[in-house]
Design an enzyme around this catalytic site. Structure first.
Site, PDB file in Angstrom:
ATOM      1  N   HIS A   4       0.857  -1.201   0.000  1.00  0.00           N
ATOM      2  CA  HIS A   4       0.000   0.000   0.000  1.00  0.00           C
ATOM      3  C   HIS A   4       0.890   1.247   0.000  1.00  0.00           C
ATOM      4  CE1 HIS A   4      -3.076   2.803   1.320  1.00  0.00           C
ATOM      5  NE2 HIS A   4      -3.958   1.872   1.584  1.00  0.00           N
ATOM      6  N   GLU A  18      -0.873   1.428  -5.217  1.00  0.00           N
ATOM      7  CA  GLU A  18      -0.696   0.164  -4.498  1.00  0.00           C
ATOM      8  C   GLU A  18      -0.685  -0.983  -5.500  1.00  0.00           C
ATOM      9  OE1 GLU A  18      -3.907   0.179  -1.555  1.00  0.00           O
ATOM     10  OE2 GLU A  18      -3.991   2.352  -1.785  1.00  0.00           O
TER      11      GLU A  18
HETATM   12  C1  BG6 Z   1      -6.976   2.347   0.222  1.00  0.00           C
HETATM   13  C2  BG6 Z   1      -8.447   2.116   0.078  1.00  0.00           C
HETATM   14  O1  BG6 Z   1      -6.281   1.238  -0.233  1.00  0.00           O
HETATM   15  O2  BG6 Z   1      -6.658   2.553   1.570  1.00  0.00           O
HETATM   16  C3  BG6 Z   1      -9.190   3.299   0.639  1.00  0.00           C
HETATM   17  O3  BG6 Z   1      -8.765   1.892  -1.277  1.00  0.00           O
HETATM   18  C4  BG6 Z   1      -8.778   3.538   2.072  1.00  0.00           C
HETATM   19  O4  BG6 Z   1     -10.590   3.069   0.565  1.00  0.00           O
HETATM   20  C5  BG6 Z   1      -7.271   3.682   2.137  1.00  0.00           C
HETATM   21  O5  BG6 Z   1      -9.399   4.711   2.558  1.00  0.00           O
HETATM   22  C6  BG6 Z   1      -6.726   3.867   3.548  1.00  0.00           C
HETATM   23  O6  BG6 Z   1      -7.142   2.838   4.373  1.00  0.00           O
HETATM   24  P1  BG6 Z   1      -6.800   2.865   5.899  1.00  0.00           P
HETATM   25  O7  BG6 Z   1      -7.415   1.643   6.502  1.00  0.00           O
HETATM   26  O8  BG6 Z   1      -5.301   2.822   6.009  1.00  0.00           O
HETATM   27  O9  BG6 Z   1      -7.363   4.137   6.448  1.00  0.00           O
END
Ligand code: BG6
Length: 285
Positions: free
Chosen positions: A153, A257
């Site tokens: 990510h 990602e």
């Molecule tokens: C992304 C998602 O990968 O991660 C989003 O597609 C999400 O929807 C973002 O808001 C962040 O996620 P998190 O759990 O780290 O707040």
């Protein structure tokens, strides 16, 4: 062939971490909390990754920025959002022959309570001049098959999101998380950002280029065995709703990602999945 040095250090708020350096001057920091790359500095001394000033640095909590490891679930679902890998404590695999840092996470009574499959996960982080190489391996150590999602990510640091473009996605079908998962085909040669964006590009090409025009640099994203690409920027409203993210920080980041998200992976007992992404920093005029 560049030489590596690895040293342990006490990271933010006392969290244990490792610093990897290579002879070009590049370096990367990896926290055991989440098996998480929190910094990647290229040989010119530029930080390539974004980490929020409001991030929590707390064992068992996700770090906001860097490269969170998503496994075994992407997004919301029966498990905690994005799975448990990013909030688990990973262990260092000591092997002096290794060209980088290798961390390992095994199933435990805690993971088995949430997800009833015995597995071993390893992440190998390597540096070579302008490139950061992250390889994620998942092995099925159980007696029956299991299916999972996984992703790197990655939060890229950019000078000005309104002058960022992402190339390589034209003609790729995406699932738009902001429009009830509507499917559409990307028409743009260059994806640009002027609003909240949250999409999964399904079976994207293995080479993308992210251009940070205001920062005069670019990064190529080369992936293997990671079919899908998620592109995310929270923009104004969602930034305000996230507690561990500054209201204005969306201007200085974008997540691109790489992983198996729409295309899940099924492993038979004893099988190993290996997905890899190599990021290369490029000076752009
Ligand atoms: C992304 C998602 O990968 O991660 C989003 O597609 C999400 O929807 C973002 O808001 C962040 O996620 P998190 O759990 O780290 O707040």
């Amino acid at each position: 062939m560049s030489q590596h040095a690895i040293e342990g250090f006490t990271g933010r708020r006392g969290l244990p971490a490792l610093r990897l350096r290579d002879s070009s001057g590049a370096q990367a920091d990896i926290y055991l909390n989440g098996g998480h790359v929190t910094s990647w500095v290229n040989p010119a001394g530029e930080e390539m990754l974004f980490v929020s000033d409001s991030s929590r640095w707390q064992q068992g909590q996700p770090i906001r920025g860097g490269i969170p490891l998503v496994f075994p679930q992407f997004g919301p679902g029966p498990l905690p959002q994005h799975g448990f890998a990013r909030t688990s404590q990973w262990k260092v695999v000591d092997d002096s022959r290794e060209a980088g840092v290798r961390l390992r996470l095994e199933s435990s009574s805690e993971t088995l309570a949430d997800w009833p499959h015995r597995f071993a996960a390893e992440v190998l982080v390597g540096l070579s001049g302008e490139s950061l190489d992250v390889c994620l391996e998942i092995t099925n150590e159980d007696e029956s098959p299991f299916t999972f999602q996984a992703a790197l990510h990655t939060y890229f640091r950019v000078a000005d999101i309104s002058r960022v473009s992402l190339e390589g996605l034209r003609g790729v079908t995406f699932v738009d998380s902001l429009r009830e998962r509507a499917r559409e085909v990307e028409q743009r040669q260059q994806v640009r950002f002027d609003r909240e964006t949250d999409r999964v590009y399904v079976r994207a090409p293995d080479l993308l280029t992210l251009r940070d025009h205001a920062g005069h640099r670019a990064v190529t994203i080369r992936k293997e065995n990671m079919p899908d690409v998620v592109v995310w920027n929270p923009w104004i409203g969602k930034s305000r709703r996230m507690e561990d993210f500054g209201d204005d920080e969306f201007t200085g980041m974008v997540c691109v990602e790489t992983g198996a998200v729409e295309n899940t992976v099924t492993l038979q007992p004893g099988e190993t999945y290996e997905g890899r992404t190599v990021l290369t920093s490029v000076v752009a005029p």
